[in-house]
Scaffold this active site. Structure first.
Site, PDB file in Angstrom:
ATOM      1  N   ASN A 151       0.481  -1.221   0.377  1.00 50.55           N
ATOM      2  CA  ASN A 151      -0.123  -0.007   0.114  1.00 50.55           C
ATOM      3  C   ASN A 151       0.786   1.440  -0.092  1.00 50.55           C
ATOM      4  O   ASN A 151       0.133   2.240   0.053  1.00 50.55           O
ATOM      5  CB  ASN A 151      -0.408  -0.417   1.610  1.00 50.55           C
ATOM      6  CG  ASN A 151      -0.360  -0.109   2.547  1.00 50.55           C
ATOM      7  OD1 ASN A 151       0.562  -0.867   2.570  1.00 50.55           O
ATOM      8  ND2 ASN A 151      -0.936  -0.057   3.604  1.00 50.55           N
ATOM      9  N   GLU A 247       3.531  -4.436  12.927  1.00 49.77           N
ATOM     10  CA  GLU A 247       2.388  -3.638  12.378  1.00 49.77           C
ATOM     11  C   GLU A 247       1.301  -4.131  11.473  1.00 49.77           C
ATOM     12  O   GLU A 247       1.667  -4.013  10.289  1.00 49.77           O
ATOM     13  CB  GLU A 247       3.250  -2.581  11.908  1.00 49.77           C
ATOM     14  CG  GLU A 247       2.622  -1.236  11.721  1.00 49.77           C
ATOM     15  CD  GLU A 247       1.423  -0.979  10.768  1.00 49.77           C
ATOM     16  OE1 GLU A 247       0.759  -1.050  10.718  1.00 49.77           O
ATOM     17  OE2 GLU A 247       1.474   0.016  10.396  1.00 49.77           O
ATOM     18  N   CYS A 281      -2.901   1.276   6.799  1.00 50.77           N
ATOM     19  CA  CYS A 281      -3.172   0.054   7.618  1.00 50.77           C
ATOM     20  C   CYS A 281      -4.378   1.220   8.530  1.00 50.77           C
ATOM     21  O   CYS A 281      -5.627   1.080   9.459  1.00 50.77           O
ATOM     22  CB  CYS A 281      -2.123  -0.210   8.351  1.00 50.77           C
ATOM     23  SG  CYS A 281      -0.880   0.916   8.708  1.00 50.77           S
TER      24      CYS A 281
HETATM   25  P1  NDP Z   1       0.475  -9.860   3.273  1.00 51.19           P
HETATM   26  O1  NDP Z   1       0.263  -9.600   4.757  1.00 51.19           O
HETATM   27  O2  NDP Z   1      -0.102 -11.074   2.828  1.00 51.19           O
HETATM   28  O3  NDP Z   1       0.893  -9.455   3.172  1.00 51.19           O
HETATM   29  C1  NDP Z   1       2.938  -8.200   3.614  1.00 51.19           C
HETATM   30  C2  NDP Z   1       4.135  -8.694   3.438  1.00 51.19           C
HETATM   31  O4  NDP Z   1       4.263 -10.143   3.647  1.00 51.19           O
HETATM   32  C3  NDP Z   1       3.922  -9.092   1.547  1.00 51.19           C
HETATM   33  O5  NDP Z   1       5.400  -8.755   1.431  1.00 51.19           O
HETATM   34  C4  NDP Z   1       4.557 -10.839   1.704  1.00 51.19           C
HETATM   35  O6  NDP Z   1       4.633 -11.696   0.434  1.00 51.19           O
HETATM   36  C5  NDP Z   1       4.324 -11.286   2.644  1.00 51.19           C
HETATM   37  N1  NDP Z   1       4.298 -12.636   3.033  1.00 51.19           N
HETATM   38  C6  NDP Z   1       3.338 -13.261   2.899  1.00 51.19           C
HETATM   39  N2  NDP Z   1       3.350 -14.620   3.562  1.00 51.19           N
HETATM   40  C7  NDP Z   1       4.309 -14.689   4.313  1.00 51.19           C
HETATM   41  C8  NDP Z   1       5.033 -15.510   5.361  1.00 51.19           C
HETATM   42  N3  NDP Z   1       4.051 -16.607   5.207  1.00 51.19           N
HETATM   43  N4  NDP Z   1       6.297 -15.219   6.076  1.00 51.19           N
HETATM   44  C9  NDP Z   1       6.700 -13.946   5.755  1.00 51.19           C
HETATM   45  N5  NDP Z   1       6.521 -13.120   4.999  1.00 51.19           N
HETATM   46  C10 NDP Z   1       4.955 -13.106   3.857  1.00 51.19           C
HETATM   47  O7  NDP Z   1      -0.020  -9.117   3.188  1.00 51.19           O
HETATM   48  P2  NDP Z   1      -1.760  -9.111   1.677  1.00 51.19           P
HETATM   49  O8  NDP Z   1      -0.680  -8.358   1.007  1.00 51.19           O
HETATM   50  O9  NDP Z   1      -1.698 -10.117   1.373  1.00 51.19           O
HETATM   51  O10 NDP Z   1      -2.403  -7.983   2.338  1.00 51.19           O
HETATM   52  C11 NDP Z   1      -3.524  -8.134   2.848  1.00 51.19           C
HETATM   53  C12 NDP Z   1      -4.331  -7.918   4.007  1.00 51.19           C
HETATM   54  O11 NDP Z   1      -3.601  -7.469   4.480  1.00 51.19           O
HETATM   55  C13 NDP Z   1      -5.389  -6.259   3.009  1.00 51.19           C
HETATM   56  O12 NDP Z   1      -6.267  -6.843   2.766  1.00 51.19           O
HETATM   57  C14 NDP Z   1      -5.293  -5.379   4.427  1.00 51.19           C
HETATM   58  O13 NDP Z   1      -6.455  -5.701   5.845  1.00 51.19           O
HETATM   59  C15 NDP Z   1      -4.525  -6.137   4.854  1.00 51.19           C
HETATM   60  N6  NDP Z   1      -3.168  -4.885   5.262  1.00 51.19           N
HETATM   61  C16 NDP Z   1      -2.020  -4.078   5.890  1.00 51.19           C
HETATM   62  C17 NDP Z   1      -1.979  -3.595   5.658  1.00 51.19           C
HETATM   63  C18 NDP Z   1      -1.402  -2.427   7.615  1.00 51.19           C
HETATM   64  O14 NDP Z   1      -0.796  -1.868   6.645  1.00 51.19           O
HETATM   65  N7  NDP Z   1      -1.460  -2.917   8.157  1.00 51.19           N
HETATM   66  C19 NDP Z   1      -0.744  -2.929   4.372  1.00 51.19           C
HETATM   67  C20 NDP Z   1      -1.136  -4.214   3.739  1.00 51.19           C
HETATM   68  C21 NDP Z   1      -2.422  -4.957   3.576  1.00 51.19           C
HETATM   69  P3  NDP Z   1       3.858 -11.401  -0.726  1.00 51.19           P
HETATM   70  O15 NDP Z   1       2.679 -10.331  -0.690  1.00 51.19           O
HETATM   71  O16 NDP Z   1       5.115 -11.046  -1.869  1.00 51.19           O
HETATM   72  O17 NDP Z   1       2.995 -12.708  -1.041  1.00 51.19           O
END
Ligand code: NDP
Length: 473
Positions: A151, A247, A281
């Protein structure tokens, strides 16, 4: 002579895949192919770790002043490459150049680098009473894994990388697979003035992130993303007792008291909820409005919202963009449909063109909605705000606290003392008064409940990427 980062094209050429496994990255507004990006695997991760291990002792041996000076030089090159970085960010993430979006994000990267360099963290004398003398020092952890979402892919990366570097650590960063170019571009620019190996970026999917979290090489994982992934990281890092800052998601409530001037707060309410087209977030995701001012607040907000142009990010007039990915579009679509089918009132939007190429979801306001509707209780992470009518403030506080996350919240009132009193009863890591979501590099930021743990920014943020050492005597 032009350098690798003078223009969008030269920046892209410096980071795009040039052989080896790769995949396409598309603009979420137009579907246009932006570039091919490498796919890194665990061998690439092992190389990045090796380079970090070699570089970290020399980096830690520099004085704090020298590392701070290096962060300021990094800020200089980020500023020099600001336009190409913003254009790439806009094309890959979707956010417009203008408004609190791409240019703002790149500017915040530089601001955070400079503030992190300037934050004092003196040695603490904890006892000096004639009998005992003890100091608390902060030492580098070693290697930090920085795992970021899609994001705010540059700004959140800097939030994790800058304090880690300042404290003498080396960093291996992994951007989201949805925004790999933004992560690679930021690192390329930063590395033009950092010593080799101190900062590396690997790009791959969640499996690569998971491999980072089980690696004993990292003493600390900085993670921003979903609560579900945060829980997985707690489990996968347990064997190494890796330190964590998590976070995670939020579902921030705003509470509007009856003494407000609806027209005066409408613009701030709007941006509190719709910054980055709702993909933030700590955006306001539920708005509770007292019945005495409910209709006026809804009308004032609708007027502001209807006037905000949404479209392709690189078109200068837009301030709202597409959802970054189809997964998120589908989440927003499902939740708004749930609200509509419950009989809630669509004040604005709610009618996406599902067949269009871009992931555009129109700015949506939903009024007269049941407080238990899924659009209220689940995190929509997009441009659709439910507005709930309440009768007395205790009820609003109970509803605000009635979810299992607690990142931010806000109270809107002409009476600051009353607002602060309500703030003290809200279960959230930050409560804003008469605004929502603003962050500052000197003000600690973090969640409670299932929004995670650990603080970022300021001295607290520096402490979180170091280990304490007491010198006793
Ligand atoms: P994720 O938690 O899946 O992704 C965040 C990061 O973690 C990405 O770099 C992702 O890699 C990585 N990741 C995924 N699986 C693992 C794992 N098992 N171990 C370590 N790292 C991992 O979030 P999403 O992008 O799928 O978004 C899903 C939801 O999260 C959204 O709908 C929203 O509600 C929330 N969100 C919250 C945010 C915040 O700022 N707090 C920001 C973005 C999303 P990769 O993307 O390459 O799989």
């Amino acid at each position: 002579m032009s350098t690798a980062f003078d223009t969008y094209q030269s920046l892209l050429a410096a980071i795009a895949a040039d052989g080896g496994p790769s995949r396409e990255v598309h603009d979420p507004a137009t579907g246009e192919l932006i570039a091919r990006v490498p796919i890194h695997d665990e061998t690439d991760l092992a190389h990045a770790i090796e380079r970090a291990r070699s570089a970290q002792p020399g980096w830690a041996a520099l004085s704090d002043e020298e590392r701070s000076a290096a962060l300021n030089r990094v800020a200089d090159v980020v500023e020099a490459a600001a336009e190409p970085l913003a254009e790439l960010l806009s094309r890959e993430q979707g956010k417009p150049l203008n408004g609190p979006n791409a240019r703002f994000e790149v500017g915040a990267c530089a601001a955070w680098l400079r503030a992190t360099a300037a934050t004092p963290l003196p040695v603490e004398v904890v006892v000096d009473d004639g009998d005992a003398y003890a100091e608390l020092h902060r030492r580098p952890i070693g290697l930090v894994a920085a795992i970021t979402p899609w994001n705010w892919p540059m700004m959140i990366a800097v939030w994790q990388i800058a304090p880690s570097l300042r404290m003498g650590n080396a960093v291996v960063a992994k951007p989201s697979e949805y925004t790999p170019l933004s992560g690679l571009a930021l690192t390329a620019v930063m590395n033009s003035v950092l010593p080799d190996g101190v900062l590396s970026t690997v790009v791959g999917d969640g499996a690569l992130g998971a491999a980072m979290t089980t690696s004993p090489a990292f003493g600390k994982i900085m993670f921003t993303g979903s609560t579900a992934t945060g829980k997985r990281i707690v489990q996968s890092s347990a064997d190494n007792l890796t330190r964590l800052t998590l976070e995670l998601g939020g579902n921030d409530a705003g509470i509007v008291l009856p003494d407000v001037d609806p027209a005066a707060i409408a613009q701030d309410l709007f941006w509190g909820a719709f910054i980055n087209t709702g993909q933030t977030c700590a955006a306001m995701k539920r708005l509770y409005v007292h019945e005495d001012v409910y209709d006026e607040v809804v009308a004032a907000l609708a007027e502001v919202a209807a006037a905000m142009p949404m479209g392709v990010g690189v078109d200068e007039q837009n301030v709202l963009g597409p959802l970054q990915n189809r997964m998120q579009f589908d989440v927003v679509d499902r939740l708004v449909e749930a609200a509509k089918s419950s009989g809630a009132r669509v004040v604005l939007g709610g009618d996406p063109d599902r067949g269009a190429v871009g992931n555009f979801y129109p700015t949506t306001l939903i009024a007269d909605i049941d407080p238990a509707n899924p659009l209220v209780l689940e995190e929509q992470f997009g441009p659709a705000l439910p507005i709930i009518r309440y009768h007395d403030v205790d009820e609003a506080i109970a509803l605000a606290n009635g979810v299992d996350v607690g990142l931010g919240a806000s109270v809107w009132s002409a009476d600051r003392a009353k607002a602060r009193d309500i703030a003290s009863r809200l279960q959230a890591g930050t409560v804003w008064i008469n605004s929502h979501g603003g962050v500052h590099p000197m003000i600690p930021f973090g969640g409670v409940k299932q929004s995670g743990y650990g603080l970022e920014f300021g001295a607290e943020g520096l402490k979180s990427v170091s280990v304490p050492q007491v010198i006793n005597g």
